[in-house]
Design a protein around this motif. Structure first.
Motif, PDB file in Angstrom:
ATOM      1  N   ILE A   1     -25.247 -15.860  18.647  1.00 50.03           N
ATOM      2  CA  ILE A   1     -25.529 -14.602  17.936  1.00 50.03           C
ATOM      3  C   ILE A   1     -24.736 -13.459  18.565  1.00 50.03           C
ATOM      4  O   ILE A   1     -24.095 -12.661  17.858  1.00 50.03           O
ATOM      5  CB  ILE A   1     -27.044 -14.303  17.928  1.00 50.03           C
ATOM      6  CG1 ILE A   1     -27.778 -15.324  17.046  1.00 50.03           C
ATOM      7  CG2 ILE A   1     -27.315 -12.881  17.457  1.00 50.03           C
ATOM      8  CD1 ILE A   1     -29.278 -15.278  17.147  1.00 50.03           C
ATOM      9  N   LEU A   2     -24.768 -13.375  19.899  1.00 50.73           N
ATOM     10  CA  LEU A   2     -24.022 -12.313  20.593  1.00 50.73           C
ATOM     11  C   LEU A   2     -22.520 -12.452  20.357  1.00 50.73           C
ATOM     12  O   LEU A   2     -21.815 -11.443  20.182  1.00 50.73           O
ATOM     13  CB  LEU A   2     -24.328 -12.339  22.092  1.00 50.73           C
ATOM     14  CG  LEU A   2     -25.726 -11.874  22.505  1.00 50.73           C
ATOM     15  CD1 LEU A   2     -25.936 -12.109  23.999  1.00 50.73           C
ATOM     16  CD2 LEU A   2     -25.937 -10.414  22.159  1.00 50.73           C
ATOM     17  N   ALA A   3     -22.017 -13.691  20.341  1.00 48.54           N
ATOM     18  CA  ALA A   3     -20.587 -13.909  20.087  1.00 48.54           C
ATOM     19  C   ALA A   3     -20.217 -13.430  18.690  1.00 48.54           C
ATOM     20  O   ALA A   3     -19.173 -12.782  18.502  1.00 48.54           O
ATOM     21  CB  ALA A   3     -20.244 -15.383  20.259  1.00 48.54           C
ATOM     22  N   LYS A   4     -21.071 -13.709  17.694  1.00 48.48           N
ATOM     23  CA  LYS A   4     -20.813 -13.251  16.322  1.00 48.48           C
ATOM     24  C   LYS A   4     -20.872 -11.727  16.252  1.00 48.48           C
ATOM     25  O   LYS A   4     -20.027 -11.099  15.597  1.00 48.48           O
ATOM     26  CB  LYS A   4     -21.820 -13.875  15.356  1.00 48.48           C
ATOM     27  CG  LYS A   4     -21.576 -15.343  15.091  1.00 48.48           C
ATOM     28  CD  LYS A   4     -22.604 -15.919  14.146  1.00 48.48           C
ATOM     29  CE  LYS A   4     -22.360 -17.415  13.960  1.00 48.48           C
ATOM     30  NZ  LYS A   4     -23.371 -18.032  13.103  1.00 48.48           N
TER      31      LYS A   4
ATOM     32  N   LEU B   1     -20.321  -9.663  18.750  1.00 49.31           N
ATOM     33  CA  LEU B   1     -19.157  -9.164  19.467  1.00 49.31           C
ATOM     34  C   LEU B   1     -17.904  -9.282  18.602  1.00 49.31           C
ATOM     35  O   LEU B   1     -17.082  -8.353  18.541  1.00 49.31           O
ATOM     36  CB  LEU B   1     -18.975  -9.919  20.785  1.00 49.31           C
ATOM     37  CG  LEU B   1     -17.796  -9.503  21.657  1.00 49.31           C
ATOM     38  CD1 LEU B   1     -17.920  -8.039  22.064  1.00 49.31           C
ATOM     39  CD2 LEU B   1     -17.715 -10.383  22.897  1.00 49.31           C
ATOM     40  N   LYS B   2     -17.769 -10.403  17.918  1.00 46.68           N
ATOM     41  CA  LYS B   2     -16.626 -10.604  17.026  1.00 46.68           C
ATOM     42  C   LYS B   2     -16.642  -9.544  15.936  1.00 46.68           C
ATOM     43  O   LYS B   2     -15.601  -8.934  15.612  1.00 46.68           O
ATOM     44  CB  LYS B   2     -16.661 -12.008  16.416  1.00 46.68           C
ATOM     45  CG  LYS B   2     -15.481 -12.310  15.523  1.00 46.68           C
ATOM     46  CD  LYS B   2     -15.571 -13.714  14.953  1.00 46.68           C
ATOM     47  CE  LYS B   2     -14.391 -13.965  14.015  1.00 46.68           C
ATOM     48  NZ  LYS B   2     -14.503 -15.253  13.347  1.00 46.68           N
ATOM     49  N   GLY B   3     -17.837  -9.319  15.362  1.00 52.23           N
ATOM     50  CA  GLY B   3     -17.967  -8.287  14.320  1.00 52.23           C
ATOM     51  C   GLY B   3     -17.631  -6.911  14.865  1.00 52.23           C
ATOM     52  O   GLY B   3     -16.929  -6.113  14.214  1.00 52.23           O
ATOM     53  N   ALA B   4     -18.102  -6.603  16.071  1.00 54.35           N
ATOM     54  CA  ALA B   4     -17.819  -5.299  16.690  1.00 54.35           C
ATOM     55  C   ALA B   4     -16.334  -5.152  16.963  1.00 54.35           C
ATOM     56  O   ALA B   4     -15.754  -4.072  16.750  1.00 54.35           O
ATOM     57  CB  ALA B   4     -18.625  -5.145  17.977  1.00 54.35           C
ATOM     58  N   ARG B   5     -15.673  -6.197  17.412  1.00 53.09           N
ATOM     59  CA  ARG B   5     -14.222  -6.149  17.667  1.00 53.09           C
ATOM     60  C   ARG B   5     -13.453  -5.934  16.361  1.00 53.09           C
ATOM     61  O   ARG B   5     -12.501  -5.158  16.313  1.00 53.09           O
ATOM     62  CB  ARG B   5     -13.759  -7.439  18.343  1.00 53.09           C
ATOM     63  CG  ARG B   5     -14.096  -7.503  19.798  1.00 53.09           C
ATOM     64  CD  ARG B   5     -13.541  -8.760  20.421  1.00 53.09           C
ATOM     65  NE  ARG B   5     -13.896  -8.813  21.825  1.00 53.09           N
ATOM     66  CZ  ARG B   5     -13.851  -9.907  22.548  1.00 53.09           C
ATOM     67  NH1 ARG B   5     -13.458 -11.051  21.997  1.00 53.09           N
ATOM     68  NH2 ARG B   5     -14.184  -9.883  23.816  1.00 53.09           N
ATOM     69  N   GLU B   6     -13.888  -6.670  15.320  1.00 49.71           N
ATOM     70  CA  GLU B   6     -13.225  -6.500  14.031  1.00 49.71           C
ATOM     71  C   GLU B   6     -13.394  -5.071  13.526  1.00 49.71           C
ATOM     72  O   GLU B   6     -12.444  -4.460  13.019  1.00 49.71           O
ATOM     73  CB  GLU B   6     -13.777  -7.508  13.013  1.00 49.71           C
ATOM     74  CG  GLU B   6     -13.345  -8.932  13.278  1.00 49.71           C
ATOM     75  CD  GLU B   6     -14.029  -9.947  12.370  1.00 49.71           C
ATOM     76  OE1 GLU B   6     -14.944  -9.574  11.586  1.00 49.71           O
ATOM     77  OE2 GLU B   6     -13.669 -11.145  12.454  1.00 49.71           O
ATOM     78  N   GLU B   7     -14.604  -4.534  13.693  1.00 48.79           N
ATOM     79  CA  GLU B   7     -14.870  -3.158  13.260  1.00 48.79           C
ATOM     80  C   GLU B   7     -14.048  -2.173  14.083  1.00 48.79           C
ATOM     81  O   GLU B   7     -13.442  -1.227  13.539  1.00 48.79           O
ATOM     82  CB  GLU B   7     -16.362  -2.843  13.396  1.00 48.79           C
ATOM     83  CG  GLU B   7     -16.770  -1.533  12.780  1.00 48.79           C
ATOM     84  CD  GLU B   7     -18.272  -1.315  12.886  1.00 48.79           C
ATOM     85  OE1 GLU B   7     -18.652  -0.169  13.176  1.00 48.79           O
ATOM     86  OE2 GLU B   7     -19.043  -2.285  12.706  1.00 48.79           O
ATOM     87  N   LEU B   8     -13.968  -2.389  15.393  1.00 47.42           N
ATOM     88  CA  LEU B   8     -13.177  -1.527  16.267  1.00 47.42           C
ATOM     89  C   LEU B   8     -11.698  -1.614  15.894  1.00 47.42           C
ATOM     90  O   LEU B   8     -11.004  -0.582  15.810  1.00 47.42           O
ATOM     91  CB  LEU B   8     -13.381  -1.925  17.735  1.00 47.42           C
ATOM     92  CG  LEU B   8     -12.599  -1.123  18.775  1.00 47.42           C
ATOM     93  CD1 LEU B   8     -13.003   0.352  18.734  1.00 47.42           C
ATOM     94  CD2 LEU B   8     -12.809  -1.694  20.156  1.00 47.42           C
ATOM     95  N   ALA B   9     -11.208  -2.816  15.641  1.00 48.67           N
ATOM     96  CA  ALA B   9      -9.809  -2.989  15.250  1.00 48.67           C
ATOM     97  C   ALA B   9      -9.540  -2.287  13.926  1.00 48.67           C
ATOM     98  O   ALA B   9      -8.504  -1.615  13.752  1.00 48.67           O
ATOM     99  CB  ALA B   9      -9.467  -4.467  15.156  1.00 48.67           C
ATOM    100  N   TYR B  10     -10.479  -2.407  13.001  1.00 43.26           N
ATOM    101  CA  TYR B  10     -10.328  -1.746  11.700  1.00 43.26           C
ATOM    102  C   TYR B  10     -10.284  -0.238  11.890  1.00 43.26           C
ATOM    103  O   TYR B  10      -9.410   0.450  11.314  1.00 43.26           O
ATOM    104  CB  TYR B  10     -11.472  -2.174  10.767  1.00 43.26           C
ATOM    105  CG  TYR B  10     -11.455  -1.465   9.444  1.00 43.26           C
ATOM    106  CD1 TYR B  10     -10.540  -1.827   8.453  1.00 43.26           C
ATOM    107  CD2 TYR B  10     -12.323  -0.407   9.179  1.00 43.26           C
ATOM    108  CE1 TYR B  10     -10.504  -1.165   7.238  1.00 43.26           C
ATOM    109  CE2 TYR B  10     -12.291   0.250   7.967  1.00 43.26           C
ATOM    110  CZ  TYR B  10     -11.386  -0.125   7.003  1.00 43.26           C
ATOM    111  OH  TYR B  10     -11.362   0.548   5.798  1.00 43.26           O
ATOM    112  N   GLU B  11     -11.216   0.299  12.696  1.00 42.76           N
ATOM    113  CA  GLU B  11     -11.258   1.745  12.928  1.00 42.76           C
ATOM    114  C   GLU B  11      -9.999   2.220  13.645  1.00 42.76           C
ATOM    115  O   GLU B  11      -9.456   3.287  13.326  1.00 42.76           O
ATOM    116  CB  GLU B  11     -12.501   2.126  13.723  1.00 42.76           C
ATOM    117  CG  GLU B  11     -13.769   2.031  12.903  1.00 42.76           C
ATOM    118  CD  GLU B  11     -15.022   2.379  13.714  1.00 42.76           C
ATOM    119  OE1 GLU B  11     -14.889   2.972  14.812  1.00 42.76           O
ATOM    120  OE2 GLU B  11     -16.111   2.056  13.230  1.00 42.76           O
TER     121      GLU B  11
END
Length: 117
Positions: free
Chosen positions: A92-95, A97-107
């Motif tokens: 769950i944390l890995a997912k 974190l992946k989502g947060a990284r994708e969001e950060l990369a998008y931003e």
């Protein structure tokens, strides 16, 4: 006739004496056997008592080992459950974190694009 009776009585007395001597001899021979039987019975009882003590000791040890095995089985199940819970939490944390990284990369991409404009 009297002579025959005397002879017969004499023979019977001889037979009785012989039987008494044999009985005495047999009694002397059986006396040590009786003592030996008593000793053997005592040894048998001691062996039986030692066997019972050892058997009780082993049964107690077996019971303790079975209790320990049950306790360890329970701990193993708990450890397995905890391990599975940790694995799920990490997934769950890995997912996340992946989502947060994708969001950060998008931003960051959006910010970089805005700067470039």
């Amino acid at each position: 006739m009297t002579e025959k009776l005397q002879d017969l009585i004499s023979r019977r007395e001889g037979d009785i004496s012989l039987l008494e001597e044999r009985a005495s001899s047999i009694a002397k021979q059986t006396s040590p056997l009786g003592e030996e039987i008593a000793i053997l019975r005592k040894e048998q009882q001691q062996s039986q008592d030692a066997y019972e003590r050892e058997r009780t000791k082993l049964l107690d040890e077996l019971e303790r080992v079975q209790y320990d095995n049950e306790r360890l089985d329970h701990m193993l199940v708990e450890t397995g459950v905890i391990s599975d819970e940790k694995k799920i939490a990490m997934e769950i944390l890995a997912k996340e974190l992946k989502g947060a990284r994708e969001e950060l990369a998008y931003e960051q991409n959006e910010r970089d694009r805005r700067r470039a404009e």
